[in-house]
Design a protein around this motif. Structure first.
Motif, short mmCIF file in Angstrom:
data_model
loop_
_atom_site.label_atom_id
_atom_site.label_comp_id
_atom_site.label_asym_id
_atom_site.label_seq_id
_atom_site.Cartn_x
_atom_site.Cartn_y
_atom_site.Cartn_z
N LEU A 27 0.83 -1.21 -0.06
CA LEU A 27 0.04 -0.10 -0.16
C LEU A 27 0.98 1.24 0.06
CD1 LEU A 27 -2.52 -1.36 2.70
CD2 LEU A 27 -3.33 -0.21 0.43
N VAL A 28 0.38 2.23 -0.68
CA VAL A 28 0.85 3.71 -0.65
C VAL A 28 -0.52 4.38 -0.22
CG1 VAL A 28 1.94 5.69 -1.44
CG2 VAL A 28 2.81 3.41 -2.00
N VAL A 29 -0.63 5.14 0.98
CA VAL A 29 -1.63 5.82 1.45
C VAL A 29 -1.56 7.10 1.92
CG1 VAL A 29 -3.48 5.68 3.21
CG2 VAL A 29 -2.51 3.45 2.40
N GLY A 30 -2.10 8.06 0.94
CA GLY A 30 -2.02 9.43 1.00
C GLY A 30 -3.36 10.27 1.49
N THR A 31 -4.43 9.35 1.49
CA THR A 31 -5.71 9.94 2.13
C THR A 31 -5.36 10.43 3.41
OG1 THR A 31 -6.89 8.30 0.84
CG2 THR A 31 -7.82 9.35 2.65
N THR A 32 -6.15 11.45 3.85
CA THR A 32 -5.87 12.43 5.16
C THR A 32 -7.38 12.27 5.57
OG1 THR A 32 -6.16 14.56 4.17
CG2 THR A 32 -3.97 13.72 4.31
N GLY A 33 -7.50 12.86 6.78
CA GLY A 33 -8.68 13.19 7.84
C GLY A 33 -9.10 11.88 8.43
N PHE A 34 -8.15 10.96 8.82
CA PHE A 34 -8.47 9.94 9.63
C PHE A 34 -8.73 10.30 11.17
CE2 PHE A 34 -8.05 6.81 6.62
CZ PHE A 34 -6.55 7.03 5.76
N THR A 35 -9.75 9.65 11.72
CA THR A 35 -9.82 9.69 13.23
C THR A 35 -8.45 9.11 13.78
OG1 THR A 35 -11.09 8.01 13.53
CG2 THR A 35 -12.19 10.10 13.11
N PRO A 36 -8.46 9.32 15.28
CA PRO A 36 -7.30 8.35 15.91
C PRO A 36 -7.79 7.02 15.77
CG PRO A 36 -7.59 10.55 17.02
CD PRO A 36 -8.50 10.51 16.00
N GLU A 37 -9.17 6.71 15.94
CA GLU A 37 -9.50 5.36 16.03
C GLU A 37 -9.27 4.79 14.51
OE1 GLU A 37 -11.20 8.02 16.93
OE2 GLU A 37 -11.07 7.67 19.30
N GLN A 38 -9.61 5.48 13.66
CA GLN A 38 -9.27 4.94 12.17
C GLN A 38 -7.93 4.80 12.05
OE1 GLN A 38 -11.20 8.02 10.05
NE2 GLN A 38 -13.04 6.83 9.53
N ARG A 39 -7.01 5.45 12.23
CA ARG A 39 -5.75 5.54 12.15
C ARG A 39 -5.06 4.05 12.90
NH1 ARG A 39 -0.89 7.84 9.93
NH2 ARG A 39 0.23 5.86 9.80
N SER A 40 -5.59 3.87 14.10
CA SER A 40 -5.25 2.84 14.88
C SER A 40 -5.79 1.33 14.12
CB SER A 40 -5.87 2.86 16.36
OG SER A 40 -5.78 1.83 16.98
N GLU A 41 -7.07 1.45 13.71
CA GLU A 41 -7.60 0.34 13.05
C GLU A 41 -6.56 -0.02 11.83
OE1 GLU A 41 -11.62 0.75 11.56
OE2 GLU A 41 -11.68 -1.36 11.07
N ILE A 42 -6.23 1.11 10.89
CA ILE A 42 -5.48 0.98 9.63
C ILE A 42 -4.02 0.36 10.16
CG2 ILE A 42 -4.05 2.07 8.36
CD1 ILE A 42 -6.37 4.15 8.28
N ASN A 43 -3.48 0.78 11.12
CA ASN A 43 -2.09 0.06 11.56
C ASN A 43 -2.36 -1.28 11.86
OD1 ASN A 43 -0.94 2.66 11.28
ND2 ASN A 43 -0.88 3.04 13.15
N SER A 44 -3.38 -1.72 12.57
CA SER A 44 -3.41 -3.05 13.28
C SER A 44 -3.58 -4.11 11.94
CB SER A 44 -4.73 -3.19 14.04
OG SER A 44 -5.92 -2.64 13.58
N MET A 45 -4.66 -3.41 10.80
CA MET A 45 -4.70 -4.21 9.71
C MET A 45 -3.55 -4.43 8.77
SD MET A 45 -8.40 -2.97 8.19
CE MET A 45 -8.13 -1.06 7.92
N ILE A 46 -2.50 -3.58 9.03
CA ILE A 46 -1.58 -3.45 8.16
C ILE A 46 -0.26 -4.39 8.79
CG2 ILE A 46 0.49 -2.20 7.30
CD1 ILE A 46 -1.59 0.02 6.50
N GLU A 47 -0.09 -4.11 10.05
CA GLU A 47 1.01 -4.93 10.63
C GLU A 47 0.88 -6.45 10.47
OE1 GLU A 47 2.93 -1.32 12.32
OE2 GLU A 47 3.51 -3.61 12.04
N GLY A 48 2.15 -6.88 10.15
CA GLY A 48 2.17 -8.20 9.89
C GLY A 48 1.70 -8.76 8.71
#
Ligand SMILES: NC(=O)C1=CN([C@@H]2O[C@H](COP(=O)(O)OP(=O)(O)OC[C@H]3O[C@@H](n4cnc5c(N)ncnc54)[C@H](O)[C@@H]3O)[C@@H](O)[C@H]2O)C=CC1
Ligand SMILES: O=C(O)C1=N[C@H](C(=O)O)C[C@H](O)C1
Length: 253
Positions: free
Chosen positions: A86-107
């Motif tokens: 992934l290369v993600v440039g989209t902005t406007g994430f809430t802290p909760e959305q950012r945390s969910e994104i990180n957990s989906m990506i890691e590993g």
């Protein structure tokens, strides 16, 4: 050839990135995803409801997301499930959305995420950090200006500026504009958002002290400056180990 797909393919950034990928020698644009089906630079654009079918059929090596925060979470979920970088440039994430994104990506997949892919802004962020380290006792104001159509405020770039300042000077309240009898300025970070015309993306940080002001600024004049950073990130992320990366990793800053 690295096979590239774009989520948000019909948007301002999707079109800018698509053109640059189409003109490159080492990247192949294999398709796109957007709210409605269509085509772009001679390749098919699938509707967002069919992103998994798209990934199964087109099998991109890297998927780029420049959509809207609420959509990007689902797009990133699909890419992670299908093990697509992934290369993600989209902005406007809430802290909760950012945390969910990180957990989906890691590993699962390698992902470069940045609120601003301009090389100049990434250097600008380092200058802001150096100034904040030394001018924490100055009054600090952040100003950003963007085009009439931008949906989120403040910009992701401005939020990154604020995060950097807080890392250096400690946690401070953000003051979004001022109106009425507001009294003497407190120890806040002032944040001011301008929207109008076709402003591509301007950011300034003022460090205002007694008898002097230090102003650091960056001005983007064309979306190509972001797309150049995106293509560098596509080439860099391909084949990397699963993790969340930033432009600091891509630029070795
Ligand atoms: N990180 C960076 O360097 C930069 C980030 N951006 C960010 O990129 C995002 C997009 O900006 P623009 O291209 O100007 O916006 P835009 O509104 O022109 O394009 C967004 C596109 O995404 C599409 N879309 C919406 N939901 C979707 C979904 N579920 N799946 C696929 N596509 C979907 C829209 O139909 C539209 O075509 C914004 O968050 C903006 O802040 C913009 C420029 C540079
Ligand atoms: O929406 C835009 O146009 C931009 N958005 C990004 C942000 O929110 O920081 C990057 C750039 O400033 C252009």
């Amino acid at each position: 050839m690295i096979k590239v797909a774009i989520c948000g393919a019909l948007g301002r950034m999707g079109q800018t990135i698509g053109k640059m990928v189409d003109e490159s020698d080492d990247l192949e644009l294999v398709g796109g995803v957007d709210v409605k089906a269509g085509s772009t630079f001679g390749v098919e654009v699938f509707p967002s409801t069919e992103i998994e079918k798209f990934l199964e059929e087109k099998k991109p090596d890297v998927i780029v997301d420049f959509t809207i925060a609420s959509a990007a979470v689902g797009n990133i979920r699909a890419a992670s499930k299908h093990k697509v970088a992934l290369v993600v440039g989209t902005t406007g994430f809430t802290p909760e959305q950012r945390s969910e994104i990180n957990s989906m990506i890691e590993g699962n997949v390698p992902a470069v995420i940045s609120s601003n892919f301009s090389v100049g802004v990434n250097i600008f962020w380092k200058l802001v950090r150096e100034a904040a380290k030394r001018l924490g006792d100055y009054d600090i104001e952040v100003i950003e200006a963007h085009h009439h159509f931008k949906k989120d405020a403040p910009s992701g770039t401005a939020n990154t500026i604020i995060d950097i300042i807080k890392q250096e000077v400690g946690d401070r309240e953000e003051m979004y504009g001022r109106k009425g009898m507001v009294g003497e300025r407190g120890n806040e970070i002032g944040v001011h958002v301008i929207r109008g015309g076709d402003i591509v993306g301007d950011h300034s940080v003022l460090f205002a002290g007694n008898n002097e002001v230090i102003e650091l600024s960056h001005r983007a004049s064309d979306r190509a400056v972001f797309a150049h950073g995106v293509l560098r990130s596509i080439r860099w992320v391909y084949g990397k180990s699963p993790a969340v990366y930033s432009m600091n990793d891509v630029l070795n800053l």
